[in-house]
Design a protein around this motif. Structure first.
Motif, mmCIF file in Angstrom:
data_model
loop_
_atom_site.group_PDB
_atom_site.id
_atom_site.type_symbol
_atom_site.label_atom_id
_atom_site.label_comp_id
_atom_site.label_asym_id
_atom_site.label_seq_id
_atom_site.Cartn_x
_atom_site.Cartn_y
_atom_site.Cartn_z
ATOM 1 N N THR A 113 -2.852 2.430 3.190
ATOM 2 C CA THR A 113 -2.312 1.933 1.990
ATOM 3 C C THR A 113 -0.968 1.486 1.770
ATOM 4 O O THR A 113 -0.230 2.124 2.310
ATOM 5 N N THR B 122 0.487 1.125 -1.024
ATOM 6 C CA THR B 122 1.059 1.640 -1.992
ATOM 7 C C THR B 122 2.072 2.909 -1.877
ATOM 8 O O THR B 122 2.691 3.393 -2.754
ATOM 9 N N ASP C 9 3.442 1.904 -9.361
ATOM 10 C CA ASP C 9 2.411 2.898 -9.377
ATOM 11 C C ASP C 9 2.425 3.232 -10.900
ATOM 12 O O ASP C 9 1.393 3.069 -11.669
ATOM 13 N N ALA D 157 1.785 0.215 -13.233
ATOM 14 C CA ALA D 157 0.253 -0.394 -13.024
ATOM 15 C C ALA D 157 -0.521 0.740 -13.856
ATOM 16 O O ALA D 157 -1.580 0.002 -14.496
ATOM 17 N N SER D 158 -0.475 1.816 -13.821
ATOM 18 C CA SER D 158 -1.214 2.781 -14.721
ATOM 19 C C SER D 158 -1.007 2.546 -16.105
ATOM 20 O O SER D 158 -1.914 2.529 -16.651
ATOM 21 N N PRO E 230 -6.116 -2.951 -11.998
ATOM 22 C CA PRO E 230 -6.870 -2.289 -10.655
ATOM 23 C C PRO E 230 -6.164 -1.914 -9.654
ATOM 24 O O PRO E 230 -4.926 -2.383 -9.265
ATOM 25 N N ARG E 231 -6.384 -1.179 -8.513
ATOM 26 C CA ARG E 231 -5.874 -0.932 -7.662
ATOM 27 C C ARG E 231 -5.474 -1.882 -6.683
ATOM 28 O O ARG E 231 -4.578 -1.868 -5.970
ATOM 29 N N SER E 232 -6.479 -2.987 -6.598
ATOM 30 C CA SER E 232 -6.042 -4.087 -5.744
ATOM 31 C C SER E 232 -4.884 -4.790 -6.151
ATOM 32 O O SER E 232 -3.870 -5.141 -5.191
ATOM 33 N N ARG F 30 -2.113 -3.208 -7.481
ATOM 34 C CA ARG F 30 -1.136 -2.238 -6.862
ATOM 35 C C ARG F 30 -0.678 -2.358 -5.379
ATOM 36 O O ARG F 30 0.437 -2.448 -4.935
ATOM 37 N N GLU F 31 -1.914 -2.700 -4.706
ATOM 38 C CA GLU F 31 -1.632 -3.083 -3.234
ATOM 39 C C GLU F 31 -0.881 -4.326 -3.079
ATOM 40 O O GLU F 31 0.059 -4.464 -2.190
ATOM 41 N N SER G 206 2.725 -4.257 -3.824
ATOM 42 C CA SER G 206 3.282 -3.200 -2.828
ATOM 43 C C SER G 206 3.709 -3.880 -1.572
ATOM 44 O O SER G 206 4.729 -4.130 -0.942
#
Length: 318
Positions: free
Chosen positions: A81, A83, A141, A144-145, A150-152, A154-155, A158
């Motif tokens: 990942t 992140t 992170d 974003a929270s 969504p996690r995408s 965050r990726e 990063s």
């Protein structure tokens, strides 16, 4: 050189399956043309009848077309990942002082695990650059929270920050400012509607610095970001105001008609969407005050009034 036994077993199994496929015949048209499709089903090539749909696919879940692809995709454990500063390729020691069965550790073992955990955190970063990257990615992170993206996203954020670091765009700028700008750019790139005000609320740097840094890194990295569409904000704002689907559809129609007449140029997308929602709530008899809409959209009531007058004239109600 003799091949490994496991590879020979796989080859024999493949040959056995191919022999069985050749001996099969279709019960519908008596054809011998039986093939195995991508879903590992036995299918008659002439009439399309599925003979067997429960074959077990013993291969990996990914596809590879050459040796280098196969080597790069082959993995053990969790996927890498962007992140994390070491891309997740490290050992993590849990903070809970319990063993694999959930039993508490003795005082001697707790002291030992505390010492191991401390040294593990120290050796994860070898220099100041990695420590700064670790801090920046943890900030991305955290924000974003708080934004609920969504996690995408965050990726992507990063990856943008890593690119800025490789291009030496961080020099002379705060780590928090660049990481916030990278997150905002990722939201724009992934089509997740988050305004600059919302991003600034969860950040530790002023909005002016975020905007300045965002414009700089997007220009230097060549990020092709389209203008924000006000319609992307309509579902979220309407949901927060507990408005119906009818109001959302009407607000979208108002934005489309106004944009066709060139009223959107140079206007804030959040203010434009807020005014359209306010106008739609009046037209659909689900009235919301300008203050309620302004609080949800984080704009001023004056902005809503100005955009509202322009949109009403564009719709031909005056």
């Amino acid at each position: 050189m003799e091949r490994p036994s496991r590879q020979r077993q796989q080859e024999r199994a493949t040959e056995r399956e191919s022999d069985e496929t050749e001996t099969l015949s279709c019960p519908e048209c008596d054809s011998k043309e039986i093939v195995t499709d991508a879903d590992q089903e036995l299918v008659c090539e002439d009439c399309g009848l599925v003979l067997d749909e429960r074959n077990i696919d013993r291969g990996p879940e990914w596809r590879a077309f050459n040796h280098s692809e196969r080597q790069s995709k082959s993995r053990v454990g969790a996927p890498i990942t962007e992140t994390m500063h070491d891309k997740g390729l490290t050992t993590t020691i849990d903070w809970k002082d319990k063993d694999a069965y959930g039993r508490s550790l003795s005082s001697e073992k707790r002291s030992q695990m505390h010492r191991l955990r401390k040294w593990q955190e120290r050796i994860r970063t070898k220099d100041a650059g990695e420590r700064n990257l670790q801090f920046a990615l943890s900030e991305i992170d955290r924000m974003a929270s708080a934004l609920g993206v969504p996690r995408s996203v965050r990726e992507v954020a990063s990856v943008i920050y890593r690119r800025a670091l490789n291009e030496d765009l961080i020099r002379g700028r705060s780590i928090e400012g660049v990481s916030t700008a990278a997150l905002y750019a990722a939201c724009r790139q992934e089509g997740i509607p988050r305004s600059l005000d919302e991003v600034a609320d969860v950040s530790r740097v002023p909005q002016k610095e975020i905007g300045r840094t965002y414009r700089y890194i997007s220009q230097e990295l060549g990020l092709e970001l389209k203008p924000v569409d006000p319609k992307q904000f309509v579902p979220r704002f309407a949901s927060s105001l507990e408005l119906s689907e009818e109001v959302q559809s009407k607000a979208t129609e108002i934005i489309d008609v106004s944009a066709e007449q060139g009223l959107l140029s140079g206007k804030s997308p959040t203010g434009f969407a807020a005014a359209a929602i306010y106008a739609a709530s009046l037209l659909c008899n689900e009235k919301k005050t300008q203050r309620e809409v302004a609080e949800v959209a984080q704009v001023t009531e004056v902005t809503i009034r100005n955009r509202y007058q322009e949109q009403i004239e564009a719709m031909g109600f005056r």
